[in-house]
Design a protein around this motif. Structure first.
Motif, PDB file in Angstrom:
ATOM      1  N   GLU A  99      -5.330   7.371   8.074  1.00 54.51           N
ATOM      2  CA  GLU A  99      -4.599   8.630   8.191  1.00 54.51           C
ATOM      3  C   GLU A  99      -5.295  10.203   8.012  1.00 54.51           C
ATOM      4  OE1 GLU A  99      -1.566   7.542   8.897  1.00 54.51           O
ATOM      5  OE2 GLU A  99      -0.147   8.736   8.151  1.00 54.51           O
ATOM      6  N   GLU A 156       0.891  -1.420  -0.038  1.00 52.57           N
ATOM      7  CA  GLU A 156       0.215   0.219   0.250  1.00 52.57           C
ATOM      8  C   GLU A 156       0.203   1.368   0.313  1.00 52.57           C
ATOM      9  OE1 GLU A 156      -2.218  -0.153   3.552  1.00 52.57           O
ATOM     10  OE2 GLU A 156      -2.957  -2.306   3.067  1.00 52.57           O
ATOM     11  N   LEU A 157       0.396   2.040  -0.278  1.00 52.03           N
ATOM     12  CA  LEU A 157       0.557   3.428  -0.772  1.00 52.03           C
ATOM     13  C   LEU A 157       0.922   4.069   1.050  1.00 52.03           C
ATOM     14  CD1 LEU A 157      -0.651   5.840  -3.338  1.00 52.03           C
ATOM     15  CD2 LEU A 157       1.236   4.044  -3.443  1.00 52.03           C
ATOM     16  N   LYS A 217       2.392  -4.920   3.792  1.00 52.97           N
ATOM     17  CA  LYS A 217       1.431  -6.456   5.249  1.00 52.97           C
ATOM     18  C   LYS A 217       1.211  -7.770   4.531  1.00 52.97           C
ATOM     19  CE  LYS A 217      -0.326  -1.844   6.711  1.00 52.97           C
ATOM     20  NZ  LYS A 217      -1.674  -1.383   6.314  1.00 52.97           N
TER      21      LYS A 217
END
Ligand code: AMP
Ligand code: ZN
Length: 668
Positions: free
Chosen positions: A171, A112-113, A287
């Motif tokens: 975030e 992921e970013l 992850k």
């Protein structure tokens, strides 16, 4: 009747939630902004009329407006860990090897970013947003629910079938576009620009007025589901579920990777492409996909073994130094700037880089027309990190720092303990004159509204003002010809100037901009020297006797009043009716409960500001002192009190109070 109203309110909420979702999450608006606003207004009116049906998750609360004085600390039910960092593919391969040691079946990854903002944990119960908490130290954070409610990407109410009680982590960030917009606005208001989107995002989350938070235009993306039980077996499926419930999730720009090579490709792709994203990322997060594998891998003392951050390297390019120019700031500080041959760096064309001060230039050993390495790290402004000396020609000369102010020609001075040069011509150097005027009209000083930095610059260029006293001679005829000035705005300025004559002496004293005389010092001066005459006649010794006034401030004050031009300005201000004496009722003593006692405040105060606290002490007969010593009677500690608290405890005779205990004391 009331049932009908309640139903109507709920229908409107339902409908607006759906429109919000279509607009912000799907990016497919289903009605016009106008219709949306009309419905929102209708709901707002109904809610105002029938407060008994209020709901903390109503779409009307998106607009914010509530003020939170202090954010309560909340324990995280599940600790918010950090991530381990990796910087190259070797690190990643080592990580994979460690994983394979524990898990002897094929391992999938989700890449992921790594969004560069502030992390948040949001609790949902029965499909409703209940609480939002910052990461804090990972064990506990600040509750900022009302601020997070204003962020359009964050659903207040979920869709479909969802677990009863769970947290979404993600975030909060600011897009480049909204960051630039904010800074343009700040510049207009004469405020310092924000450094970077990340700090601005996390700072915004801690603002007390949620209406202001709303205006910042924050975004949110969610990247982790966490609860006692999981409704799926992989991280990837959890993200897909969360998307169904109405969240904006990281999955949109993530990839399910069967091998580490897939991960590497993903990294290589985004290392380039990140510059085309509308927001900043500082890396990639990888992850382990299977939740069973995640459980088997577990955690180290500080981070999960099943996740890894890959940090992008700051990009570096080489280009030619064309020249060095020098900017004069509003306080007279000189900033050298490198003008570069335009070069593409991290997706933007770079033409200039700050050189900060002479020492930096010396350290780089910068020569004319050097080829320099420019780097863009976390900051917005690129910096020069080195010189390619191989390309330097033998006739190239060292960069010589200027000796005179580029704006007014005055010889520069360098203050010893600072690396910075200053232009000492405070009263006539153009940017300094403008800076001083902007300070004079600012909110904490004379508070002349409607008179922004640009107008002041224009007025100065037109030679209509050069010092604060000139403001009081302005006429409408002089104002009207200025750019973008209409009858009404001109009148507003004149009204503002007129009203400033009522502003109390202490604010005027702060406003006239004597060096080192800030708000607090100005207050203390006025208390001891209630008229400008008395202050003018005070000697350095007399000034130094005032609490918190040291030699530096005293010298600056006497120098100010030794200057004929300043005296003339003061004389004129007085004639125009500006307050240069202490008013009747300011600083009235309310009681003497604190008589003879000394006080000091430390840490982050939340019930009142430091200023208010000190005022309370004075109004009740106490005295504020600035350091912990045997002479201190009370230390009042706010959040995160540090060395002062420790020192006070060591001395042992000092009474330590929290804010509430202090209030109780005052009111006793
Ligand atoms: P660091 O602050 O460098 O230790 O990195 C950990 C932080 O990365 C976390 O606390 C998150 O706020 C942030 N982060 C950004 N994007 C992600 C993501 N996709 N998954 C997990 N954490 C992320
Ligand atoms: Zn100058």
């Amino acid at each position: 009747m009331s049932e009908n109203i309640q139903q109507k309110i709920e229908e409107l909420r339902e409908e607006l939630h759906q429109h919000n979702y279509n607009y912000y999450i799907l990016d497919e608006p289903s009605i016009s902004d106008f219709e949306f606003d009309a419905k929102l207004k209708e709901l707002q009116d109904l809610e105002a009329q029938y407060p008994e049906f209020n709901d903390p998750n109503s779409p009307t609360l998106r607009v914010g407006g509530g003020v939170t004085k202090n954010f309560p600390t909340v324990q995280h039910q599940f600790r918010m860990y950090s991530l381990d960092n990796s910087y190259d593919f070797n690190d990643l391969e080592d990580w994979e090897k460690r994983i394979i040691k524990t898990i002897d079946e094929p391992v999938e990854f989700v890449a992921e970013l790594k969004y560069d903002g502030a992390s948040i944990s949001i609790l949902y119960e029965n499909g409703k947003l209940i609480q939002a908490v910052t990461r804090g130290d990972g064990f506990q954070g600040d509750e900022i629910t009302s601020n997070v409610r204003t962020i359009s990407d964050v659903p207040l109410k979920l869709k479909g079938e969802f677990p009863e009680h769970f947290y979404m982590r993600g975030e909060i960030y600011l897009t480049r576009k909204n960051f630039d917009k904010l800074n343009a606005l700040r510049e207009e208001e004469g405020l310092d620009p924000f450094m970077n989107p990340r700090n601005t995002a996390s700072g915004s989350l801690k603002m007390q007025d949620s209406g202001e938070v709303r205006k910042r235009g924050l975004s949110a993306v969610l990247y982790q589901y966490i609860a006692e039980n999981f409704p799926a077996e992989t991280h990837w499926d959890l993200l897909a579920n969360a998307k169904q419930w109405g969240f904006r999730v990281s999955e949109d720009q993530a990839k399910l990777c069967r091998t580490l090579d897939d991960v590497k490709n993903f990294i290589n792709y985004w290392d380039q492409e990140r510059h085309n994203l509308p927001f900043e990322i500082d890396g990639i997060v990888i992850k382990v996909n299977s939740l069973k594998h995640q459980r088997e891998l577990g955690y180290t003392a500080k981070s999960p073994r099943w996740a890894m951050a890959y940090k992008f390297k700051a990009e570096k390019v080489e280009t030619e130094l064309l020249s060095v120019s020098y900017q004069v700031g509003r306080t007279g500080a000189i900033t050298p700037v490198a003008n570069l041959r335009p070069v593409l760096l991290a997706g933007t064309t770079v033409k200039r880089a700050s050189l900060h001060n002479e020492d930096i230039i010396k350290k780089l050993d910068l020569h004319e027309n050097d080829f320099v390495y420019v780097e863009k790290g976390g900051e917005i402004i690129p910096k020069i990190v080195g010189v390619n000396t191989e390309k330097r020609t033998s006739e190239s000369k060292e960069i010589e720092y200027i000796k005179h102010c580029p704006e007014c020609g005055t010889e520069l001075v360098k203050i010893e303990d600072q690396a910075i040069h200053f232009c000492p011509n405070e009263l006539h150097c153009p940017p300094q004159v403008v800076g001083r005027m902007i300070h004079y009209v600012s909110r904490k000083a004379l508070n002349i509204e409607n008179l922004g930095g640009e107008t002041i610059e224009q007025l100065y260029r037109e030679k209509l003002i050069e010092n604060p006293a000139d403001l009081y001679t302005l006429t409408k005829e002089q104002l009207l010809p200025l750019d973008r000035m209409a009858e009404k705005s001109a009148q507003n300025i004149l009204d503002g100037v007129e009203k400033s004559k009522e502003i109390p002496f202490e604010k005027v004293l702060y406003g006239i901009g004597i060096k080192h005389v800030g708000e607090t010092v100005a207050k203390k001066l006025v208390k001891n020297f209630p008229t400008i005459e008395e202050l003018k006649n005070a000697t350095e010794e007399e000034l130094c006797q005032v609490e918190d006034i040291g030699a530096k401030i005293a010298v600056s004050i006497t120098e100010f009043f030794a200057n004929q031009e300043n005296l003339l300005m003061i004389e004129r201000l007085k004639n125009y009716g500006v307050q240069l004496e202490k008013g009747e009722n300011t600083n009235d003593v309310i009681s003497n409960v604190l008589d003879g006692k000394t006080f000091l405040f430390t840490g982050k105060l939340s019930l009142f500001t430091r200023e208010q606290a000190e005022e309370m002490v004075e109004k009740h007969g106490g005295k504020n002192i600035s350091a912990v010593s045997k002479n201190l009677n009370y230390l009042i500690v706010g959040e995160k009190a540090g060395s002062k608290l420790k020192k006070a405890q060591d001395i042992g005779t000092i009474t330590i109070l929290d804010e509430q205990q202090f209030l109780d004391l005052v009111n006793s």
